[in-house]
Design a protein around this motif. Structure first.
Motif, PDB file in Angstrom:
ATOM      1  N   VAL A 143       0.840  -1.203   0.000  1.00 31.01           N
ATOM      2  CA  VAL A 143       0.000   0.000   0.000  1.00 31.01           C
ATOM      3  C   VAL A 143       0.873   1.249   0.000  1.00 31.01           C
ATOM      4  O   VAL A 143       0.613   2.214  -0.731  1.00 31.01           O
ATOM      5  CB  VAL A 143      -0.955  -0.009   1.213  1.00 31.01           C
ATOM      6  CG1 VAL A 143      -1.665   1.335   1.355  1.00 31.01           C
ATOM      7  CG2 VAL A 143      -1.977  -1.138   1.061  1.00 31.01           C
ATOM      8  N   ARG A 144       1.927   1.237   0.803  1.00 29.69           N
ATOM      9  CA  ARG A 144       2.828   2.402   0.810  1.00 29.69           C
ATOM     10  C   ARG A 144       3.508   2.565  -0.548  1.00 29.69           C
ATOM     11  O   ARG A 144       3.695   3.701  -1.025  1.00 29.69           O
ATOM     12  CB  ARG A 144       3.872   2.243   1.920  1.00 29.69           C
ATOM     13  CG  ARG A 144       3.289   2.281   3.324  1.00 29.69           C
ATOM     14  CD  ARG A 144       4.373   2.547   4.361  1.00 29.69           C
ATOM     15  NE  ARG A 144       5.414   1.540   4.337  1.00 29.69           N
ATOM     16  CZ  ARG A 144       5.399   0.424   5.064  1.00 29.69           C
ATOM     17  NH1 ARG A 144       4.381   0.183   5.880  1.00 29.69           N
ATOM     18  NH2 ARG A 144       6.391  -0.448   5.000  1.00 29.69           N
ATOM     19  N   ILE A 145       3.872   1.463  -1.167  1.00 31.05           N
ATOM     20  CA  ILE A 145       4.496   1.537  -2.489  1.00 31.05           C
ATOM     21  C   ILE A 145       3.521   2.119  -3.514  1.00 31.05           C
ATOM     22  O   ILE A 145       3.904   2.924  -4.369  1.00 31.05           O
ATOM     23  CB  ILE A 145       4.990   0.141  -2.926  1.00 31.05           C
ATOM     24  CG1 ILE A 145       6.175  -0.294  -2.057  1.00 31.05           C
ATOM     25  CG2 ILE A 145       5.394   0.138  -4.401  1.00 31.05           C
ATOM     26  CD1 ILE A 145       6.623  -1.720  -2.286  1.00 31.05           C
ATOM     27  N   HIS A 237      -8.638   0.426   1.671  1.00 30.91           N
ATOM     28  CA  HIS A 237      -9.271   0.914   2.907  1.00 30.91           C
ATOM     29  C   HIS A 237     -10.205  -0.149   3.485  1.00 30.91           C
ATOM     30  O   HIS A 237     -10.202  -0.404   4.694  1.00 30.91           O
ATOM     31  CB  HIS A 237     -10.056   2.199   2.634  1.00 30.91           C
ATOM     32  CG  HIS A 237      -9.250   3.446   2.801  1.00 30.91           C
ATOM     33  ND1 HIS A 237      -8.888   3.945   4.045  1.00 30.91           N
ATOM     34  CD2 HIS A 237      -8.716   4.296   1.878  1.00 30.91           C
ATOM     35  CE1 HIS A 237      -8.190   5.056   3.879  1.00 30.91           C
ATOM     36  NE2 HIS A 237      -8.063   5.291   2.574  1.00 30.91           N
ATOM     37  N   ARG A 238     -10.995  -0.765   2.629  1.00 32.09           N
ATOM     38  CA  ARG A 238     -11.927  -1.794   3.091  1.00 32.09           C
ATOM     39  C   ARG A 238     -11.175  -2.977   3.691  1.00 32.09           C
ATOM     40  O   ARG A 238     -11.553  -3.512   4.745  1.00 32.09           O
ATOM     41  CB  ARG A 238     -12.806  -2.239   1.935  1.00 32.09           C
ATOM     42  CG  ARG A 238     -13.869  -3.261   2.321  1.00 32.09           C
ATOM     43  CD  ARG A 238     -14.873  -3.463   1.203  1.00 32.09           C
ATOM     44  NE  ARG A 238     -14.268  -3.957  -0.022  1.00 32.09           N
ATOM     45  CZ  ARG A 238     -14.158  -3.263  -1.142  1.00 32.09           C
ATOM     46  NH1 ARG A 238     -14.586  -2.000  -1.191  1.00 32.09           N
ATOM     47  NH2 ARG A 238     -13.603  -3.790  -2.223  1.00 32.09           N
ATOM     48  N   ASN A 249      -2.026   7.081   7.134  1.00 35.75           N
ATOM     49  CA  ASN A 249      -2.844   8.277   6.925  1.00 35.75           C
ATOM     50  C   ASN A 249      -2.060   9.461   6.390  1.00 35.75           C
ATOM     51  O   ASN A 249      -2.490  10.142   5.447  1.00 35.75           O
ATOM     52  CB  ASN A 249      -3.527   8.677   8.246  1.00 35.75           C
ATOM     53  CG  ASN A 249      -4.667   7.751   8.611  1.00 35.75           C
ATOM     54  OD1 ASN A 249      -5.565   7.543   7.816  1.00 35.75           O
ATOM     55  ND2 ASN A 249      -4.628   7.206   9.814  1.00 35.75           N
ATOM     56  N   GLU A 250      -0.911   9.763   6.996  1.00 36.48           N
ATOM     57  CA  GLU A 250      -0.162  10.953   6.590  1.00 36.48           C
ATOM     58  C   GLU A 250       0.318  10.836   5.153  1.00 36.48           C
ATOM     59  O   GLU A 250       0.257  11.811   4.381  1.00 36.48           O
ATOM     60  CB  GLU A 250       1.008  11.174   7.543  1.00 36.48           C
ATOM     61  CG  GLU A 250       0.579  11.571   8.957  1.00 36.48           C
ATOM     62  CD  GLU A 250       1.762  11.895   9.845  1.00 36.48           C
ATOM     63  OE1 GLU A 250       2.904  11.850   9.355  1.00 36.48           O
ATOM     64  OE2 GLU A 250       1.538  12.199  11.030  1.00 36.48           O
ATOM     65  N   THR A 255      -0.283  12.509  -0.483  1.00 34.76           N
ATOM     66  CA  THR A 255      -0.403  12.096  -1.879  1.00 34.76           C
ATOM     67  C   THR A 255      -1.678  12.639  -2.502  1.00 34.76           C
ATOM     68  O   THR A 255      -1.678  13.134  -3.641  1.00 34.76           O
ATOM     69  CB  THR A 255      -0.383  10.556  -1.971  1.00 34.76           C
ATOM     70  OG1 THR A 255       0.784  10.050  -1.324  1.00 34.76           O
ATOM     71  CG2 THR A 255      -0.379  10.109  -3.420  1.00 34.76           C
ATOM     72  N   LYS A 256      -2.779  12.587  -1.784  1.00 38.29           N
ATOM     73  CA  LYS A 256      -4.039  13.109  -2.318  1.00 38.29           C
ATOM     74  C   LYS A 256      -3.968  14.624  -2.539  1.00 38.29           C
ATOM     75  O   LYS A 256      -4.504  15.147  -3.523  1.00 38.29           O
ATOM     76  CB  LYS A 256      -5.188  12.759  -1.381  1.00 38.29           C
ATOM     77  CG  LYS A 256      -5.618  11.294  -1.451  1.00 38.29           C
ATOM     78  CD  LYS A 256      -6.813  11.033  -0.552  1.00 38.29           C
ATOM     79  CE  LYS A 256      -7.363   9.638  -0.745  1.00 38.29           C
ATOM     80  NZ  LYS A 256      -8.527   9.351   0.123  1.00 38.29           N
ATOM     81  N   ARG A 257      -3.304  15.341  -1.606  1.00 36.19           N
ATOM     82  CA  ARG A 257      -3.136  16.782  -1.795  1.00 36.19           C
ATOM     83  C   ARG A 257      -2.313  17.071  -3.044  1.00 36.19           C
ATOM     84  O   ARG A 257      -2.605  18.009  -3.798  1.00 36.19           O
ATOM     85  CB  ARG A 257      -2.478  17.406  -0.564  1.00 36.19           C
ATOM     86  CG  ARG A 257      -3.404  17.549   0.644  1.00 36.19           C
ATOM     87  CD  ARG A 257      -2.820  18.515   1.667  1.00 36.19           C
ATOM     88  NE  ARG A 257      -1.541  18.027   2.195  1.00 36.19           N
ATOM     89  CZ  ARG A 257      -1.418  17.312   3.305  1.00 36.19           C
ATOM     90  NH1 ARG A 257      -2.493  16.990   4.009  1.00 36.19           N
ATOM     91  NH2 ARG A 257      -0.232  16.933   3.723  1.00 36.19           N
ATOM     92  N   LEU A 258      -1.271  16.274  -3.268  1.00 39.54           N
ATOM     93  CA  LEU A 258      -0.436  16.432  -4.450  1.00 39.54           C
ATOM     94  C   LEU A 258      -1.256  16.240  -5.721  1.00 39.54           C
ATOM     95  O   LEU A 258      -1.161  17.047  -6.662  1.00 39.54           O
ATOM     96  CB  LEU A 258       0.717  15.431  -4.401  1.00 39.54           C
ATOM     97  CG  LEU A 258       1.697  15.449  -5.571  1.00 39.54           C
ATOM     98  CD1 LEU A 258       2.503  16.744  -5.576  1.00 39.54           C
ATOM     99  CD2 LEU A 258       2.629  14.244  -5.514  1.00 39.54           C
ATOM    100  N   TRP A 259      -2.061  15.217  -5.773  1.00 47.60           N
ATOM    101  CA  TRP A 259      -2.883  14.955  -6.967  1.00 47.60           C
ATOM    102  C   TRP A 259      -3.911  16.061  -7.179  1.00 47.60           C
ATOM    103  O   TRP A 259      -4.173  16.459  -8.314  1.00 47.60           O
ATOM    104  CB  TRP A 259      -3.568  13.590  -6.822  1.00 47.60           C
ATOM    105  CG  TRP A 259      -2.747  12.455  -7.367  1.00 47.60           C
ATOM    106  CD1 TRP A 259      -1.401  12.295  -7.214  1.00 47.60           C
ATOM    107  CD2 TRP A 259      -3.208  11.358  -8.154  1.00 47.60           C
ATOM    108  NE1 TRP A 259      -0.995  11.144  -7.853  1.00 47.60           N
ATOM    109  CE2 TRP A 259      -2.093  10.553  -8.434  1.00 47.60           C
ATOM    110  CE3 TRP A 259      -4.456  10.973  -8.617  1.00 47.60           C
ATOM    111  CZ2 TRP A 259      -2.191   9.383  -9.180  1.00 47.60           C
ATOM    112  CZ3 TRP A 259      -4.565   9.802  -9.357  1.00 47.60           C
ATOM    113  CH2 TRP A 259      -3.441   9.022  -9.645  1.00 47.60           C
TER     114      TRP A 259
END
Length: 267
Positions: A143-145, A237-238, A249-250, A255-259
């Motif tokens: 997931v981190r990758i 997430h599920r 989370n962080e 990553t979501k902010r970047l996108w």
């Protein structure tokens, strides 16, 4: 031969019969066995013949010469990282992996289909099937990758490097999303893609078929990235909730902010 070898597909039968006969006729071959899909009882017409030989003076044994005297070959190359091993092809595209072992070698535990054993039962005969699914598990590192690859996609996009963006997109889909699906089914991910389809369920296969194509264009790749990321994160997430796993989370928020900032994609 025992049950698994006796029931292999007809396309492989003539070649396997010739190999078995040659092993029996050559006294230098102390033991011979099959590994891989034949030993597991799941071979099909396009399976490899994974043949292992226990021989005296393995360093002096000409494996390529031995095999080419039995069946014609159009390819016989060493397998990188596997001493005494060859990857071979016949003109009919029968794939044979031939691996030599010395009589002093300690053999690892694995599923084997024994064809010949003159070595006083040194080689245990085991045949079976692919292991069944276990409990679902959360692939934390994967997931981190995935989130890391989401970030590197932005760099490739700003550099107008479509080849790098294609590579990132296909990795996120073909390796990481499929590995996540295997984790949902409790199946440990493997190095290769062989037989992966039968380890996925109908819903997962439908999901993969519905993903956008990845033509080498910016619009196509960005659309595929958005869909793959949304699918992956929703599933991950599920799965994390079901497995009571810790979520990064962080890293996800960054990553979501970047996108959102660079692509205008809100996930």
């Amino acid at each position: 031969m025992t049950k698994a070898a006796a029931t292999i597909p007809g396309r492989l039968r003539p070649t396997l019969d010739a190999l078995v006969s040659a092993c029996r006729d050559d006294k230098r071959v102390r033991s011979a066995w099959l590994e891989g899909s034949i030993a597991q009882g799941v071979a099909d017409d396009w399976s490899d013949i994974d043949l292992h030989l226990l021989v005296e003076e393995s360093e002096a044994f000409d494996a390529q010469g031995w095999l080419s005297a039995i069946v014609p070959l159009v390819l016989a190359d060493a397998i990188p990282g596997v001493p005494g091993a060859l990857i071979c092809l016949t003109p009919d595209w029968i794939h044979i992996d031939l691996v030599l072992h010395s009589t002093t070698e300690n053999l690892p535990d694995c599923q084997r289909e024994v064809l010949l054993d003159r070595a006083e039962e040194r080689v245990a005969s085991t045949a079976g099937t692919l292991p069944g699914p276990a409990d679902p598990y959360f692939p934390e590192q994967q997931v981190r990758i995935f989130l890391y690859f989401m970030g590197t996609a932005i760099a490739a996009h700003h550099r107008d490097d479509l080849i790098a963006l294609l590579h990132i997109t296909t990795m996120m889909r073909d390796r990481l999303l499929i590995q996540l699906m295997l984790a949902e089914n409790g199946v440990e991910a493997e190095a290769g893609a062989k037989r992966t389809t039968r380890r996925l369920n109908a819903e997962q296969m439908d999901c993969l078929r519905s993903l956008p194509s990845t033509a080498v264009s910016e619009a196509s790749l960005l659309q595929a990235l958005k869909v793959i990321a949304a699918e992956y994160l929703g599933r991950a997430h599920r799965l994390a909730r079901n497995c009571h796993a810790v979520w990064p989370n962080e890293l996800e928020l960054a990553t979501k902010r970047l996108w959102a900032r660079e692509l205008g994609f809100i996930l």
